[in-house]
Design a protein around this motif. Structure first.
Motif, PDB file in Angstrom:
ATOM      1  N   GLY A 176       8.584  47.166  96.003  1.00 15.85           N
ATOM      2  CA  GLY A 176       8.646  47.964  94.783  1.00 15.85           C
ATOM      3  C   GLY A 176      10.035  48.359  94.331  1.00 15.85           C
ATOM      4  O   GLY A 176      10.185  49.069  93.329  1.00 15.85           O
ATOM      5  N   PHE A 177      11.064  47.923  95.053  1.00 19.36           N
ATOM      6  CA  PHE A 177      12.437  48.265  94.647  1.00 19.36           C
ATOM      7  C   PHE A 177      12.844  47.466  93.414  1.00 19.36           C
ATOM      8  O   PHE A 177      12.285  46.412  93.125  1.00 19.36           O
ATOM      9  CB  PHE A 177      13.413  47.986  95.801  1.00 19.36           C
ATOM     10  CG  PHE A 177      13.254  48.911  96.974  1.00 19.36           C
ATOM     11  CD1 PHE A 177      13.885  50.143  96.993  1.00 19.36           C
ATOM     12  CD2 PHE A 177      12.457  48.553  98.061  1.00 19.36           C
ATOM     13  CE1 PHE A 177      13.734  51.002  98.070  1.00 19.36           C
ATOM     14  CE2 PHE A 177      12.296  49.408  99.146  1.00 19.36           C
ATOM     15  CZ  PHE A 177      12.940  50.637  99.148  1.00 19.36           C
ATOM     16  N   LYS A 178      13.845  47.966  92.689  1.00 20.14           N
ATOM     17  CA  LYS A 178      14.287  47.311  91.454  1.00 20.14           C
ATOM     18  C   LYS A 178      15.814  47.205  91.426  1.00 20.14           C
ATOM     19  O   LYS A 178      16.501  47.716  92.309  1.00 20.14           O
ATOM     20  CB  LYS A 178      13.792  48.095  90.237  1.00 20.14           C
ATOM     21  CG  LYS A 178      14.307  49.530  90.177  1.00 20.14           C
ATOM     22  CD  LYS A 178      13.696  50.299  89.023  1.00 20.14           C
ATOM     23  CE  LYS A 178      14.246  51.721  88.963  1.00 20.14           C
ATOM     24  NZ  LYS A 178      13.636  52.514  87.874  1.00 20.14           N
ATOM     25  N   ASN A 179      16.319  46.544  90.379  1.00 21.89           N
ATOM     26  CA  ASN A 179      17.766  46.355  90.209  1.00 21.89           C
ATOM     27  C   ASN A 179      18.415  45.811  91.478  1.00 21.89           C
ATOM     28  O   ASN A 179      19.430  46.327  91.958  1.00 21.89           O
ATOM     29  CB  ASN A 179      18.447  47.674  89.791  1.00 21.89           C
ATOM     30  CG  ASN A 179      17.933  48.190  88.464  1.00 21.89           C
ATOM     31  OD1 ASN A 179      17.517  47.417  87.600  1.00 21.89           O
ATOM     32  ND2 ASN A 179      17.942  49.500  88.288  1.00 21.89           N
ATOM     33  N   ILE A 180      17.824  44.753  92.003  1.00 21.16           N
ATOM     34  CA  ILE A 180      18.294  44.164  93.263  1.00 21.16           C
ATOM     35  C   ILE A 180      19.511  43.280  93.014  1.00 21.16           C
ATOM     36  O   ILE A 180      19.474  42.382  92.179  1.00 21.16           O
ATOM     37  CB  ILE A 180      17.168  43.352  93.931  1.00 21.16           C
ATOM     38  CG1 ILE A 180      15.969  44.268  94.230  1.00 21.16           C
ATOM     39  CG2 ILE A 180      17.660  42.681  95.219  1.00 21.16           C
ATOM     40  CD1 ILE A 180      14.701  43.545  94.613  1.00 21.16           C
ATOM     41  N   GLU A 181      20.592  43.567  93.746  1.00 23.01           N
ATOM     42  CA  GLU A 181      21.834  42.806  93.639  1.00 23.01           C
ATOM     43  C   GLU A 181      22.221  42.274  95.016  1.00 23.01           C
ATOM     44  O   GLU A 181      22.231  43.028  95.991  1.00 23.01           O
ATOM     45  CB  GLU A 181      22.977  43.692  93.117  1.00 23.01           C
ATOM     46  CG  GLU A 181      22.732  44.327  91.769  1.00 23.01           C
ATOM     47  CD  GLU A 181      23.824  45.316  91.391  1.00 23.01           C
ATOM     48  OE1 GLU A 181      24.823  45.419  92.157  1.00 23.01           O
ATOM     49  OE2 GLU A 181      23.683  45.984  90.361  1.00 23.01           O
ATOM     50  N   THR A 182      22.567  40.988  95.074  1.00 29.12           N
ATOM     51  CA  THR A 182      22.977  40.375  96.339  1.00 29.12           C
ATOM     52  C   THR A 182      24.440  39.962  96.258  1.00 29.12           C
ATOM     53  O   THR A 182      24.852  39.290  95.316  1.00 29.12           O
ATOM     54  CB  THR A 182      22.106  39.134  96.651  1.00 29.12           C
ATOM     55  OG1 THR A 182      20.728  39.516  96.641  1.00 29.12           O
ATOM     56  CG2 THR A 182      22.450  38.562  98.025  1.00 29.12           C
ATOM     57  N   SER A 183      25.218  40.393  97.246  1.00 32.53           N
ATOM     58  CA  SER A 183      26.648  40.068  97.302  1.00 32.53           C
ATOM     59  C   SER A 183      26.966  39.399  98.630  1.00 32.53           C
ATOM     60  O   SER A 183      26.329  39.688  99.648  1.00 32.53           O
ATOM     61  CB  SER A 183      27.509  41.331  97.170  1.00 32.53           C
ATOM     62  OG  SER A 183      27.197  42.056  96.018  1.00 32.53           O
TER      63      SER A 183
END
Length: 199
Positions: A176-183
């Motif tokens: 349910g998490f949002k605004n997922i960013e992968t670096s």
């Protein structure tokens, strides 16, 4: 001997565990700083660290953001002793609280956090989906979750870091998490992945 060391890195115990904790603190300094800087920490924030080890990150956060409160959960009682020594003044002032528990079973009903983070601990979670469900409920609306993994040992490959990135992102979406960013960042000894998201 190799198996014994692997076990110590998973759950440090005794004198050897203290030594392993020190090695982890030194090895993880760059990725620890990277992870802390990814959180938009403000004065008065309440933060949870999963897998606090010898307490390096907790100490740095309290020093840089003295108005914050930091809780930590780790499966090793030896690491609780080490982190407790490093942060004894903050513990006395009730700015730091340390728990010994498996994050897959850990949940505080009366607390919600502005930020939750984990460095090189995600691969050790016994039930990832259950852990992320707990973290979702423990995070305040709009709060930040940061999960960082640097593959080690047999997993020390760039492809494994990218695999973790995809896996963590998918599980976070399902939770349910949002605004997922992968670096990604190349930090010795291998490529490191950091996944940041919000509730």
């Amino acid at each position: 001997m190799t198996f014994s060391l692997q076990k110590q890195f998973r759950q440090p115990k005794g004198i050897l565990g203290w030594m392993v904790g020190k090695v982890m603190e030194i090895d993880n300094r760059k990725i620890n700083k990277w992870s802390i800087n990814k959180m938009p920490i403000r004065r008065g924030d309440h933060i949870l660290e999963i897998g606090y080890g010898p307490g390096y990150c907790i100490q740095k956060i309290i020093q840089k953001y003295p108005g914050c409160t930091v809780d930590g959960v780790d499966i090793s009682s030896t690491m609780k002793e080490a982190a407790g020594q490093k942060n004894k003044d903050a513990i006395k002032k009730e700015k730091v609280h340390l728990f010994v528990h498996d994050i897959s079973e850990f949940q505080l009903e009366d607390k919600q956090y502005d930020h939750i983070f984990s460095v090189n601990n995600y691969p050790l979670w016994s039930d990832t989906d259950k852990a992320l469900s707990h973290l979702y409920h423990m995070l305040k609306p709009g709060g930040t979750l940061v999960i960082t993994v640097q593959p080690r040992g047999e997993e020390e490959k760039d492809s494994r870091a990218r695999g973790y990135g995809r896996e963590i992102s998918e599980r976070l979406t399902s939770a349910g998490f949002k605004n997922i960013e992968t670096s990604y960042k190349k930090i010795r000894p291998s490529l490191t992945v950091l996944v940041k998201c919000e509730k």
